[in-house]
Scaffold this active site. Sequence first.
Site, short mmCIF file in Angstrom:
data_model
loop_
_atom_site.label_atom_id
_atom_site.label_comp_id
_atom_site.label_asym_id
_atom_site.label_seq_id
_atom_site.Cartn_x
_atom_site.Cartn_y
_atom_site.Cartn_z
N GLY A 52 0.79 -1.28 0.01
CA GLY A 52 0.04 0.04 -0.07
C GLY A 52 0.93 1.09 0.38
O GLY A 52 1.98 1.22 0.80
N ARG A 60 10.13 -1.19 -5.25
CA ARG A 60 8.78 -1.12 -6.19
C ARG A 60 8.83 0.21 -6.92
O ARG A 60 8.98 1.23 -6.21
CB ARG A 60 7.57 -1.23 -5.44
CG ARG A 60 7.69 -2.53 -4.67
CD ARG A 60 6.20 -3.10 -3.84
NE ARG A 60 5.34 -3.33 -4.91
CZ ARG A 60 3.86 -3.33 -4.57
NH1 ARG A 60 3.52 -3.15 -3.27
NH2 ARG A 60 3.09 -3.56 -5.63
N ASP A 78 -1.56 5.11 -6.34
CA ASP A 78 -0.23 4.88 -6.03
C ASP A 78 0.57 5.92 -6.46
O ASP A 78 1.65 6.21 -5.99
CB ASP A 78 0.41 3.44 -6.73
CG ASP A 78 -0.33 2.47 -5.63
OD1 ASP A 78 -1.39 2.05 -6.00
OD2 ASP A 78 0.60 1.90 -4.93
N LYS A 124 -3.95 0.05 -8.29
CA LYS A 124 -3.96 -1.56 -8.59
C LYS A 124 -4.77 -1.93 -9.84
O LYS A 124 -5.87 -1.34 -10.11
CB LYS A 124 -4.88 -2.07 -7.52
CG LYS A 124 -4.77 -3.72 -7.32
CD LYS A 124 -3.47 -4.32 -7.42
CE LYS A 124 -2.25 -3.97 -6.43
NZ LYS A 124 -0.98 -4.34 -6.84
O1 MRU Z 1 0.54 -3.72 -4.81
P1 MRU Z 1 -0.02 -3.08 -3.68
O2 MRU Z 1 -0.96 -3.99 -2.79
O3 MRU Z 1 0.94 -2.24 -2.67
O4 MRU Z 1 -1.12 -2.20 -4.07
C1 MRU Z 1 -2.02 -1.16 -3.51
C2 MRU Z 1 -2.84 -0.33 -4.20
O5 MRU Z 1 -2.94 -0.33 -5.26
C3 MRU Z 1 -3.65 0.81 -3.21
O6 MRU Z 1 -4.75 1.00 -4.05
C4 MRU Z 1 -2.68 1.86 -2.93
O7 MRU Z 1 -1.64 1.76 -2.81
C5 MRU Z 1 -3.38 2.95 -2.39
S1 MRU Z 1 -3.26 2.66 -0.71
C6 MRU Z 1 -3.79 3.67 0.13
#
Ligand code: MRU
Length: 331
Positions: free
Chosen positions: A47, A81, A220, A231
């Site tokens: 996240g 990442r 993100d 996501k």
């Molecule tokens: O791959 P992840 O689980 O880290 O992806 C997270 C997301 O896409 C969330 O929607 C995004 O980080 C927003 S969290 C507040």
Amino acid sequence: MAVRALWYRPGTLFVLDQRALPERTRVLRLTRAREVAEAIRSMTVRGAPSIGVAAAYGMALAHREGTLSPTAAAKLLRSTRPTAYDLFVGIETVRSAWEEGRDTEEAADAYRAKVVEECHRIGTAGAPLLARAHRVLTHCNAGALATVEWGTALAPIRVARQRGAHLFVWVDETRPLLQGSRLTAWELARERIPHAVIADNAAGHYLSTGRVDAVIVGADRIARNGDFANKIGTYEKAVVAKENGVPFYVAAPWTTFDARRKDGRSIPVEERGEEEVLSLAGRRVAPESSHARNPAFDVTPAKYVTAFVTPGGVVRPPAVARTLARLARER
Ligand code: MRU
């Protein structure tokens, strides 16, 4: 009770192992920057805001260890990442403190406190948008696990509930790693917020049959024109929401806004290993000879966003660039 994704005591970062949820609640103790980098890469902590905060503490741990330069520590954590802008903001915040001879643990603590406070303000700003929206759809996990506390998309839901709103949440399961069914549903269940998990490919059905009043997701990285990465699968939810006249909200703290990026075309999209798609809960679900592609994010054009819910209030897409320019002047 709401959960905390991570916390710090001098020399140790404690993280809830998000890979083990919902079956097991396991806390890992990380004492080295390399361990923090690995936890981010493996999505033990995940996240955007949470990985920014974890990386900030990773820099503080690197400073303590004394074996890496600020540049080398930043490089190590940056390599984990590529998509979430928060990661880079967290790293640079503590790197500046380190290079200026300030206390890096204090800098990481202050960064964490700011993220948590901004998420709470997102909740307050976003709750009125949900006052008339009884059935809300969300994708992935943008809750406390993704943001340390409160959440981005889940913060307005939490605040609206505290104010007496009767909300029901449609939770996209979010293949391939099931952040929706494993993590968002877990958070909602703990707080007894009514919800139902749906297969990712069911969202269009509910949106087109009048059973979703609003969609709210996190992000993100958000570019100056309002294009944003989130996501994988977010884009199609946004298109179907617009097609059916359902408002689509994106909730994010300031650390997710990348003021240097003109639009979404240049946002780096992480491609993860094919085994995440070829298997489910540790079991292979495709023929041994099949291969897969696994983009972890997609980019949604600003034209599909009804509004951004920010710590400064609700911002419509055409005003994102102006808001960011004003913030830069105020800093
Ligand atoms: O791959 P992840 O689980 O880290 O992806 C997270 C997301 O896409 C969330 O929607 C995004 O980080 C927003 S969290 C507040």
